[in-house]
Each structure stands twice: as structure tokens, then as C-alpha cells.
Design an enzyme around this catalytic site. Structure first.
Site, short mmCIF file in Angstrom:
data_model
loop_
_atom_site.label_atom_id
_atom_site.label_comp_id
_atom_site.label_asym_id
_atom_site.label_seq_id
_atom_site.Cartn_x
_atom_site.Cartn_y
_atom_site.Cartn_z
CD GLU A 295 -8.17 -1.37 11.10
OE1 GLU A 295 -8.25 -2.11 10.12
OE2 GLU A 295 -8.17 -0.13 11.02
NE ARG B 294 -1.85 -1.78 11.59
CZ ARG B 294 -2.62 -0.71 11.53
NH1 ARG B 294 -3.71 -0.64 12.27
NH2 ARG B 294 -2.33 0.30 10.72
NE ARG C 134 -3.67 -2.32 2.43
CZ ARG C 134 -4.58 -2.59 3.35
NH1 ARG C 134 -4.80 -1.73 4.34
NH2 ARG C 134 -5.28 -3.71 3.31
NE ARG D 272 -1.15 4.50 9.14
CZ ARG D 272 -2.42 4.12 9.15
NH1 ARG D 272 -2.97 3.63 8.07
NH2 ARG D 272 -3.16 4.24 10.26
CB SER E 262 -11.01 -4.14 8.93
OG SER E 262 -12.17 -3.40 8.59
#
Length: 425
Positions: free
Chosen positions: A348, A390, A261, A276, A351
Site C-alpha cells: 500500500e 513508501r 503514529r 512503517r 488510501s
């Protein structure tokens, strides 16, 4: 993608649902394009019908030796024939405009999704797990990680910002986490393991909703392919352009892949540490189901992700996202947020979303109900089960020992040859 017939039937309800997502009313422009397209189609059909009728009259005129009438009729047939391509071009143009307008709109929120403009409107569904008590002040992962092989400096030197090199204990821990989570989904929850392509075509990222709106969040190769931002893209497109039998459903896929990403929309956020990254590993779940099963499947999928956190004994909470905070393709989303004691915050880690038939319409993925001739669009769901990086961060922070060592969660020890403690170098 939305069904124009549904918008035509109740434009007020459609615009009201869009408003919950902070999107302005779209039905007037959509219905104007739809009316123009239908008018052009009707005109084209009328011209075709008239041309066919005149062609028959030409034959009749010639049969009766009325050459003058035959010539006049032939001139009209030629005029109609020349008009048809122009009408077809106009129909194609309007249809493309309508498709583009529909493709730019997000999915509509489910009725039970709370209203809210952003994450401030999200609702805690439940919280589980015990927050560990530390006899010392817990450190953040970027303080613990380097001595365990989380090499931020070398990653940046090799590839630039938001890239990290994992060595030794950190690399082994990441591998163990990915294998544990994938094995759990496939061996205990009936997901089929898939090793999908990491490079995909335009049609694939359009089908799952990343194109055209979110192109800047992706990496593109020089030959026009896209690096997947999540295995959701490859897994969901397995059923692209297919008509499935109802007996084949549900279909559940799982994959452990690198994800890529650009993080274009996250400039300045989480620039420190491993939260991230431009490249990260993730275990992804995708389900293909009938419409009547999608709500139950959403709960099942989220529970599968929660089970991994339970097994790792990591405290977490389930959040129901509000309409303004959901992703583009989602009709309802549960986020799982893991507790990070070093940060003193929930972050988070998964999801899980139901996309109803939104992606299926973009992919033309359908099924044939038992005993019926017609087809219907499937419902698609996707979720993280979990994000490996994560989860690694969560293990480091929750299992840290005074002095920098990190205890290995019991469920991971078999994947690490029985190792119980990661010790700093």
C-alpha cells in the site's frame, strides 16, 4: 456519526450494514436510549407546560382574593420547578450515552463495496505499469538505502525503534518527492496548498474519527494536544462548525506534513526498513463536496494519486477494499498498491476514501443548498497523494542499478538540480 432518525426509520437495514463490517446489531440499544431520551424530553416539556399553567392560576386566585387556593397552587408550582433540573440532568445523561454509543460505530459501507472479513476479500480493480526486468536479483530497500543515506541505526539511537534518519541523497530524494507530489496536486489538479497545525485539540481528532476509539494509535502531548496521524485531521477540520454556501463547493485542500503514529495495532509488522514508521511525511488530499458529487470526487481523487505513480513510472494496482478491511470512517476505500521488486510484492502506498456525511456530522460541517433556507451536511473525502516514505522505498527498489546506485525518475530530476543518478557513498 450516524443519524438516529435514519436508524429509527429502518433499524433492520442499519444492523445489516453493520454486520457487513463485522459489527453486532446495535439498533436495539440505540433505539432504547433514543426512546428514553425522547420520553424524558416529553416529560420535561409536560412539566414545564403544567408549571406555566399553574402559575397563571396562582395569579387568578390572588386576583380573586382566594389566598388558600393561591398557596396550594404555589406549592404545586414549586414542586414542578424542583423536578425540572432533575429531568434536565437525566436528559443530559441519556443524550451523552446515546452520543457515545453512536460515536463508537463505524461508517456504513457503500452498496458497491464487496463483502469480506479482511484483506482477503479485497478486489483488484486494475493494474497499471510495467514491471522492470533486472539482469540481477533486485535487493530490498533496506539493503540499498544505507549507502544512500537511509540511516536506520542512527535514527534508532536518537529516537528509538521505528525512527529513521535520512542523510544526503536519501534526504534529497524524499524532499524532491514531497515537493513534486504537492506541486502536481496544486498546479495541475486545483488543490489549495495548506500548511496546517501539527498539534490539534480533542475536538479535531474526534471530528475525523480517531477519537475516542483509536486514542492508542496517537501520540499525545503533556498539555493535552494530539500530534496529527495524518494531515486529514487538520485539513478536514477547516470546515468544522461552518455553514458553507453551495457555490463554495467543492473545496479541495492539499498538504505535505510530517505524520505521527504510535503503530499500537501493528506490533511485530514491518519492523525492518522504512515501510512503517512512527514519524513519516505524507502528501494528503481532502475534499469537501455536496452529497451528489461525492462518488465522482472519490474517483477524481484516486485518479490524482494514480497520476503521481504514472508520472514516476512505478507499477501499481488499484484495490477496492471489502467491508471488513475499510477504515472506521470510510464508506468506500480504494487502496493503491505499488510493486516492490525487492520484496516481490505489492504494498500500500495510498488510501483514498469517501466518508459520506459521517465526519461532517461529528464536526457539524454543513452547507446551504442554493435557494433553500435549511442546511445539509457536506460529504468529506481524504486520500494520500502519496506517502513520501513508501514512495521513496518504491523508487529505490524499482530504479536500483547493479552495484547499489539508483536512477532518478525523469519527473524528479528538475527537483534535484538535474541529477540523474544517486550513487552510494
Amino acid at each position: 456519526m450516524h443519524d438516529i432518525r435514519m436508524i429509527r426509520d429502518d433499524p433492520t437495514a442499519f444492523d445489516a450494514a453493520l454486520a457487513r463490517r463485522g459489527v453486532e446489531a446495535a439498533s436495539p440499544a440505540l433505539l432504547a436510549l433514543d426512546e428514553a431520551r425522547r420520553a424524558t424530553v416529553a416529560e420535561s416539556q409536560a412539566v414545564q407546560t403544567e408549571r406555566n399553567a399553574l402559575s397563571k392560576e396562582v395569579g387568578q386566585a390572588k386576583a380573586s382574593c382566594d389566598e388558600a387556593r393561591a398557596q396550594a397552587l404555589m406549592a404545586q408550582v414549586t414542586a414542578f420547578k424542583e423536578a425540572l433540573p432533575e429531568l434536565e440532568i437525566e436528559e443530559t445523561r441519556i443524550d451523552a450515552s446515546l452520543t457515545a454509543a453512536l460515536a463508537a460505530l463505524p461508517n456504513l459501507p457503500a452498496a458497491d463495496v464487496p463483502d469480506g472479513p479482511d484483506e482477503s476479500g479485497n478486489v483488484i480493480v486494475r493494474e497499471r505499469g510495467i514491471h522492470r526486468a533486472f539482469a540481477f536479483t533486485p535487493a530490498e530497500h533496506d539493503a540499498i538505502g544505507p549507502a544512500l543515506g537511509l540511516d536506520f541505526e542512527t535514527g534508532v539511537a536518537i529516537a528509538g525503534a521505528r525512527f529513521t534518519l535520512l542523510r544526503g541523497p536519501a534526504a534529497r530524494l524524499a524532499r524532491a518527492l514531497g515537493q513534486f507530489m504537492l506541486d502536481r496536486l496544486c498546479q495541475e489538479h486545483g488543490y489549495e496548498e495548506v500548511a496546517p497545525p501539527l498539534l490539534v485539540r480533542d475536538e479535531a481528532v474526534f471530528g475525523t474519527g480517531q477519537l475516542p476509539k483509536f486514542a492508542e494509535d496517537l501520540f499525545r502531548t503533556t498539555d493535552g494536544r494530539w500530534l496529527i496521524p495524518t494531515a486529514e485531521v487538520s485539513l478536514t477540520n477547516i470546515v468544522r462548525e461552518k455553514i458553507l454556501g453551495q457555490a463554495e463547493l467543492p473545496i479541495r485542500f492539499a498538504a505535505l506534513t510530517p505524520c505521527f503514529r504510535s503503530e499500537a495495532g501493528a506490533a511485530g509488522r514491518d519492523t525492518r526498513g522504512y515501510i512503517r514508521q512512527h514519524q513519516f511525511d505524507k502528501v494528503e488530499m481532502v475534499s469537501i463536496v455536496t452529497p451528489d458529487a461525492s462518488d465522482a470526487e472519490h474517483e477524481r481523487m484516486t485518479s490524482c494519486a494514480e497520476g503521481a505513480l504514472d508520472a514516476l513510472e512505478l507499477p501499481y494496482r488499484r484495490m477496492l477494499l471489502c467491508a471488513g478491511d475499510m477504515g472506521f470512517t470510510a464508506a468506500r476505500t480504494y487502496d493503491l498498491e505499488v510493486w516492490l521488486p525487492g520484496q516481490g510484492a505489492f504494498r500500500e502506498i495510498s488510501s483514498c476514501s469517501t466518508c459520506t456525511d459521517f465526519q461532517a456530522r461529528r464536526m457539524n460541517a454543513r452547507y446551504r443548498p442554493a435557494g433553500e433556507k435549511g442546511t445539509r451536511f457536506v460529504h468529506t473525502l481524504n486520500g494520500s497523494g502519496l506517502a513520501v516514505g513508501r514512495t521513496l522505498v518504491a523508487v529505490l527498489e524499482n530504479y536500483q542499478q547493479e552495484g547499489g546506485a539508483v536512477a532518478v525518475p525523469a519527473v524528479l530530476q528538475p527537483y534535484l538540480g538535474g541529477l540523474t543518478l544517486l550513487e552510494p557513498r
